[in-house]
Design a protein around this motif. Sequence first.
Motif, mmCIF file in Angstrom:
data_model
loop_
_atom_site.group_PDB
_atom_site.id
_atom_site.type_symbol
_atom_site.label_atom_id
_atom_site.label_comp_id
_atom_site.label_asym_id
_atom_site.label_seq_id
_atom_site.Cartn_x
_atom_site.Cartn_y
_atom_site.Cartn_z
ATOM 1 N N VAL A 126 0.866 -1.179 0.000
ATOM 2 C CA VAL A 126 0.000 0.000 0.000
ATOM 3 C C VAL A 126 0.900 1.226 0.000
ATOM 4 O O VAL A 126 1.860 1.305 0.787
ATOM 5 N N PHE A 127 0.594 2.157 -0.879
ATOM 6 C CA PHE A 127 1.329 3.425 -0.867
ATOM 7 C C PHE A 127 0.340 4.566 -1.070
ATOM 8 O O PHE A 127 -0.415 4.592 -2.037
ATOM 9 N N ARG A 128 0.381 5.503 -0.115
ATOM 10 C CA ARG A 128 -0.426 6.714 -0.243
ATOM 11 C C ARG A 128 0.526 7.894 -0.178
ATOM 12 O O ARG A 128 1.261 8.065 0.800
ATOM 13 N N GLY A 129 0.533 8.699 -1.220
ATOM 14 C CA GLY A 129 1.375 9.875 -1.257
ATOM 15 C C GLY A 129 0.534 11.124 -1.371
ATOM 16 O O GLY A 129 -0.069 11.378 -2.417
ATOM 17 N N ALA A 130 0.450 11.886 -0.297
ATOM 18 C CA ALA A 130 -0.400 13.072 -0.257
ATOM 19 C C ALA A 130 0.454 14.319 -0.140
ATOM 20 O O ALA A 130 1.315 14.411 0.741
ATOM 21 N N ILE A 131 0.215 15.273 -1.022
ATOM 22 C CA ILE A 131 0.915 16.555 -0.995
ATOM 23 C C ILE A 131 -0.122 17.666 -0.875
ATOM 24 O O ILE A 131 -1.087 17.712 -1.641
ATOM 25 N N VAL A 132 0.076 18.538 0.091
ATOM 26 C CA VAL A 132 -0.811 19.688 0.278
ATOM 27 C C VAL A 132 0.039 20.953 0.222
ATOM 28 O O VAL A 132 0.987 21.107 0.993
ATOM 29 N N VAL A 133 -0.296 21.841 -0.721
ATOM 30 C CA VAL A 133 0.356 23.143 -0.814
ATOM 31 C C VAL A 133 -0.639 24.163 -0.271
ATOM 32 O O VAL A 133 -1.652 24.457 -0.908
ATOM 33 N N GLU A 134 -0.347 24.679 0.899
ATOM 34 C CA GLU A 134 -1.321 25.505 1.595
ATOM 35 C C GLU A 134 -1.280 26.959 1.116
ATOM 36 O O GLU A 134 -0.333 27.386 0.452
ATOM 37 N N ALA A 135 -2.319 27.674 1.445
ATOM 38 C CA ALA A 135 -2.398 29.090 1.072
ATOM 39 C C ALA A 135 -1.192 29.843 1.617
ATOM 40 O O ALA A 135 -0.812 29.683 2.778
ATOM 41 N N GLY A 136 -0.597 30.653 0.756
ATOM 42 C CA GLY A 136 0.587 31.403 1.154
ATOM 43 C C GLY A 136 1.893 30.725 0.815
ATOM 44 O O GLY A 136 2.958 31.346 0.895
ATOM 45 N N ALA A 137 1.849 29.437 0.428
ATOM 46 C CA ALA A 137 3.069 28.696 0.088
ATOM 47 C C ALA A 137 3.397 28.882 -1.394
ATOM 48 O O ALA A 137 3.669 27.916 -2.120
ATOM 49 N N ASP A 138 3.374 30.119 -1.858
ATOM 50 C CA ASP A 138 3.652 30.418 -3.262
ATOM 51 C C ASP A 138 5.094 30.017 -3.616
ATOM 52 O O ASP A 138 5.996 30.090 -2.787
ATOM 53 N N GLY A 139 5.271 29.626 -4.877
ATOM 54 C CA GLY A 139 6.587 29.236 -5.342
ATOM 55 C C GLY A 139 6.991 27.828 -4.970
ATOM 56 O O GLY A 139 8.132 27.426 -5.222
ATOM 57 N N SER A 140 6.085 27.053 -4.380
ATOM 58 C CA SER A 140 6.416 25.682 -3.994
ATOM 59 C C SER A 140 6.583 24.796 -5.230
ATOM 60 O O SER A 140 5.964 25.018 -6.268
ATOM 61 N N ASP A 141 7.424 23.790 -5.086
ATOM 62 C CA ASP A 141 7.702 22.829 -6.154
ATOM 63 C C ASP A 141 7.559 21.440 -5.550
ATOM 64 O O ASP A 141 8.324 21.065 -4.650
ATOM 65 N N ALA A 142 6.585 20.653 -6.035
ATOM 66 C CA ALA A 142 6.303 19.347 -5.443
ATOM 67 C C ALA A 142 6.149 18.296 -6.534
ATOM 68 O O ALA A 142 5.355 18.473 -7.459
ATOM 69 N N THR A 143 6.902 17.214 -6.420
ATOM 70 C CA THR A 143 6.775 16.098 -7.364
ATOM 71 C C THR A 143 6.745 14.797 -6.592
ATOM 72 O O THR A 143 7.431 14.638 -5.572
ATOM 73 N N LEU A 144 5.957 13.855 -7.092
ATOM 74 C CA LEU A 144 5.854 12.536 -6.473
ATOM 75 C C LEU A 144 5.639 11.494 -7.555
ATOM 76 O O LEU A 144 4.785 11.657 -8.423
ATOM 77 N N SER A 145 6.412 10.415 -7.499
ATOM 78 C CA SER A 145 6.279 9.309 -8.434
ATOM 79 C C SER A 145 6.307 7.997 -7.667
ATOM 80 O O SER A 145 7.198 7.764 -6.852
ATOM 81 N N ASN A 146 5.321 7.157 -7.922
ATOM 82 C CA ASN A 146 5.277 5.825 -7.327
ATOM 83 C C ASN A 146 4.997 4.800 -8.431
ATOM 84 O O ASN A 146 3.907 4.767 -8.989
ATOM 85 N N LYS A 147 6.008 3.996 -8.742
ATOM 86 C CA LYS A 147 5.859 2.943 -9.753
ATOM 87 C C LYS A 147 5.969 1.594 -9.064
ATOM 88 O O LYS A 147 6.812 1.400 -8.188
ATOM 89 N N ASN A 148 5.122 0.666 -9.494
ATOM 90 C CA ASN A 148 5.011 -0.614 -8.803
ATOM 91 C C ASN A 148 5.020 -1.776 -9.788
ATOM 92 O O ASN A 148 4.512 -1.669 -10.913
ATOM 93 N N LEU A 149 5.571 -2.888 -9.322
ATOM 94 C CA LEU A 149 5.759 -4.068 -10.151
ATOM 95 C C LEU A 149 5.176 -5.276 -9.445
ATOM 96 O O LEU A 149 5.476 -5.537 -8.270
ATOM 97 N N LEU A 150 4.338 -6.027 -10.144
ATOM 98 C CA LEU A 150 3.752 -7.257 -9.616
ATOM 99 C C LEU A 150 4.464 -8.450 -10.244
ATOM 100 O O LEU A 150 4.522 -8.574 -11.465
ATOM 101 N N LEU A 151 4.982 -9.347 -9.380
ATOM 102 C CA LEU A 151 5.730 -10.498 -9.869
ATOM 103 C C LEU A 151 4.923 -11.778 -9.886
ATOM 104 O O LEU A 151 5.422 -12.807 -10.330
ATOM 105 N N SER A 152 3.693 -11.726 -9.393
ATOM 106 C CA SER A 152 2.833 -12.906 -9.429
ATOM 107 C C SER A 152 1.387 -12.464 -9.617
ATOM 108 O O SER A 152 1.036 -11.311 -9.341
ATOM 109 N N SER A 153 0.562 -13.396 -10.027
ATOM 110 C CA SER A 153 -0.847 -13.078 -10.273
ATOM 111 C C SER A 153 -1.606 -12.852 -8.976
ATOM 112 O O SER A 153 -2.704 -12.272 -8.984
#
Length: 434
Positions: free
Chosen positions: A326-353
């Motif tokens: 299980v992976f949950r990636g939550a990003i919140v850019v709140e009011a006043g946080a101008d100029g923020s830079d946020a990136t998130l990548s989640n790649k997953n591989l299944l090795l069995s059915s």
Amino acid sequence: MTQMARTPFVAALAEAPLPASATAWLDQARRQNRDAFVDAGLPDTRVEAWKYTALRALAQRRYASGDALALERPVEASLLALPGSDGPALVFVNGVFRADLSAFDALPDGVDLRPLSRALAEVPESLRFALSRHYRGPGDAFARVNAAFASDGVVLRIGAGIQVPVPVRLVFVGAGAQEDLAWHVRNLVDLGVGSELTLIEQHLSTGGQAHLGTGVADFALQSGAKLHHVVLQQADTGSSLVRRSHYRLDARAQVQLHALELGGALARHDLRAELVGDGAAFRTDGAFLPNGRQHMDTQLAIHHRARDTLSSSTWRGVAGGRGRGVFRGAIVVEAGADGSDATLSNKNLLLSSQAEIDTKPELEIYADEVKAAHGATVGQLDERALFYLRSRGIPGDQARSLLTAAFARVPFESLPDETLRTYVEQLLLARLPG
């Protein structure tokens, strides 16, 4: 929750004695958190943060509280060895500090490193703000348990401008016992203005056990501080390990986290970051590899609260057998946080059915002039790449192993220490099918 409605898990903790203390505010905080836990019980899947992690089996377990023989449990020195890391280390066995296995050498002036048990005996008032907290969220069950029962852990404070020249290790060992135990550790790490630290956190096991371990850690970084945090989780595959790590970054502070999750029947890590100072940066790179019937849950929540803050997250999941991730990636850019830079990548591989990975990226933006991107995928090995390797004479199993290893090691290519990077890659290769 009435007495009749209590599950065996809740009932056992309701009956367990709280750690002894001569400090009134600490005793009160422990009682409040234990009472809140007993009243609410364990969260079910209707609680959003626990939607994909059911605790029905855990609810039927009764764990003995603490380990009276922790100071006598045998631990082989080879288990504690880590290539390229011979500096200071604090070792805990079933949640209890072991001075005979620890080392405090190579620490410069301005660094205060001590077990929590010793800090509570020597400077309890300095811990009041951190340890008197009352957890109130619907998903805070294990944080409440930890706040009620943790009597040991780490207190690490680094003075302004101090650059710790060698990594500091925190080692938590689950050791076999006659019965299944519940043990708890509480860690407090404070980096002063402009200080720098590499912290290696290891979770290990010996003797085969099915304990429950909980951990709560608070990291406070003052202006310009830098922390490189490496987490290597190799708990016994029969144990349960539930942790929460909270990072608070002031202006221009930087955190780089590398995390590898390999062990545990149930392994959950809540990672929370608050970027409260302008120019703060939080980078996370990690991988989780559930196999057999393992269940691994990573919850990542990043709050941008100040201007020009940065977060970057690269996570990989590889599930085999009947493993579930299980992976949950939550990003919140709140009011006043101008100029923020946020990136998130989640790649997953299944090795069995029969393997499964549930991934849930979330992005909320309440500020202007923001750069943000997030994405997640779940799939199988690239058949074209597999065909290419096989066409070059590489056997099918070896080709699959090569591709899987290349996929899983991506988050650790940014590890600056070559010896540690090689060690992590060896752990990955040993875990992946070959």
